[in-house]
Design an enzyme around this catalytic site. Sequence first.
Site, short mmCIF file in Angstrom:
data_model
loop_
_atom_site.label_atom_id
_atom_site.label_comp_id
_atom_site.label_asym_id
_atom_site.label_seq_id
_atom_site.Cartn_x
_atom_site.Cartn_y
_atom_site.Cartn_z
N HIS A 51 -21.38 18.75 1.15
CA HIS A 51 -20.51 19.58 0.32
C HIS A 51 -19.17 18.90 0.02
O HIS A 51 -18.49 19.32 -0.92
CB HIS A 51 -20.26 20.93 0.99
CG HIS A 51 -21.42 21.87 0.86
ND1 HIS A 51 -22.45 21.90 1.77
CD2 HIS A 51 -21.71 22.81 -0.07
CE1 HIS A 51 -23.33 22.83 1.40
NE2 HIS A 51 -22.90 23.39 0.29
N GLY A 52 -18.79 17.92 0.78
CA GLY A 52 -17.53 17.26 0.47
C GLY A 52 -17.01 16.43 1.62
O GLY A 52 -17.38 16.64 2.79
#
Length: 393
Positions: free
Chosen positions: A247-248
């Site tokens: 997700h990051g």
Amino acid sequence: MGLSLFANLGILFVFKYFNFFIETFAEAFLLFGAPISYSSVQWILPVGISFYTFQTLSYTIDVYRKRMEPTDDIISFFAFVSFFPQLVAGPIERATNLLPQFQKKRVFTYSRGIDGLQLILGGLFKKMVIADNCALIVNKIFDNYTDYSGSTLFCGAIFFGFQIYGDFSGYSDIAIGTARLLGFDLRKNFNFPYLSINLVDFWRRWHISLSTWFRDYVYIPLGGNQVSTMRLIVNILIVFFVSGLWHGANITFVLWGLIHGVALICTIFIQKGTTSFFKNKKSIFWELLGIGITFCLVTLAWVFFRAEDSVQAYGYVSRIFSVTLFSLPEGHKGVLLLLLGYMTVEWLQRHREHLLDITYIHSKFIRYTIYYLTVFIVFYYAGDLQTFIYFQF
């Protein structure tokens, strides 16, 4: 396959994680009193890179495992990789499902058109009414969390939970509906996740295309659940660590993933130990109790997903669990009533394919009244336009 893995994951690493790992490496040296100089690179992140990287990887791995024959139609292959409805934010498609659809004739039918438009309208409602109305409150509360009571902060976490759900599932519904109008069937990505009775059930319903991707290409190759207890725990933690990192490049995403991993492990062992107790507990009370507990756990974990850094996440959660948690939350009762009404509709539709799957209603007048009422609500009660959250991934 090794070359494909190296190329795809290498590109993803350089664009998305290079700076994160360089900075983490430097911070680790700093802890031991040996500061090092480094320089980061300000990349422009290619749009949708996480999604089409996983799509191309699934194609290579499935061909390698002989689950499908390699295609010699390069136009169909690149159309599969760059199919515009779901290119930016999913759902993550498998070549075994989508690629053959480019190679056969597609015929428009009335029933598919109705289903596609229902999905699009339901998606617009989720995004423009639910997500965008929650977004402004969420931004205000998270940016000034030290000024609010524990009950208000918990409501802020609830609002973010509905923001990201309405935002992402709304996009998925619009993408699936648009594809259906063009004669394509994309995978279902959300299945009323906030009605899950436990965390295992939640991950069968939330971002289905990603969770099944990790199951098939990470969890099962690691041994799945056909291993020792300790190895099972390690396998689950690896999957959720990678899921959070996907997700990051931020420690908050990693923490969010690990929180879900630990909670899921606890859920599995609790289920094993209480199977006989809950075997005959199938009443609506136990179902609602499970939904409530699961929703609270997921809501608290969302704080780490939304927070700018671990300091804010810890401060936010610690202020929730204060004596002010039992005070009345400040304002926003209208939005809370909106969410309550929305969840009531989801509960009524929980056995249908999607939110506006109402073709079972025989009265044409009632069906079209629902459609026009939904259109009116979308136009009249739409919040300030917000960008899709998952565009950043």
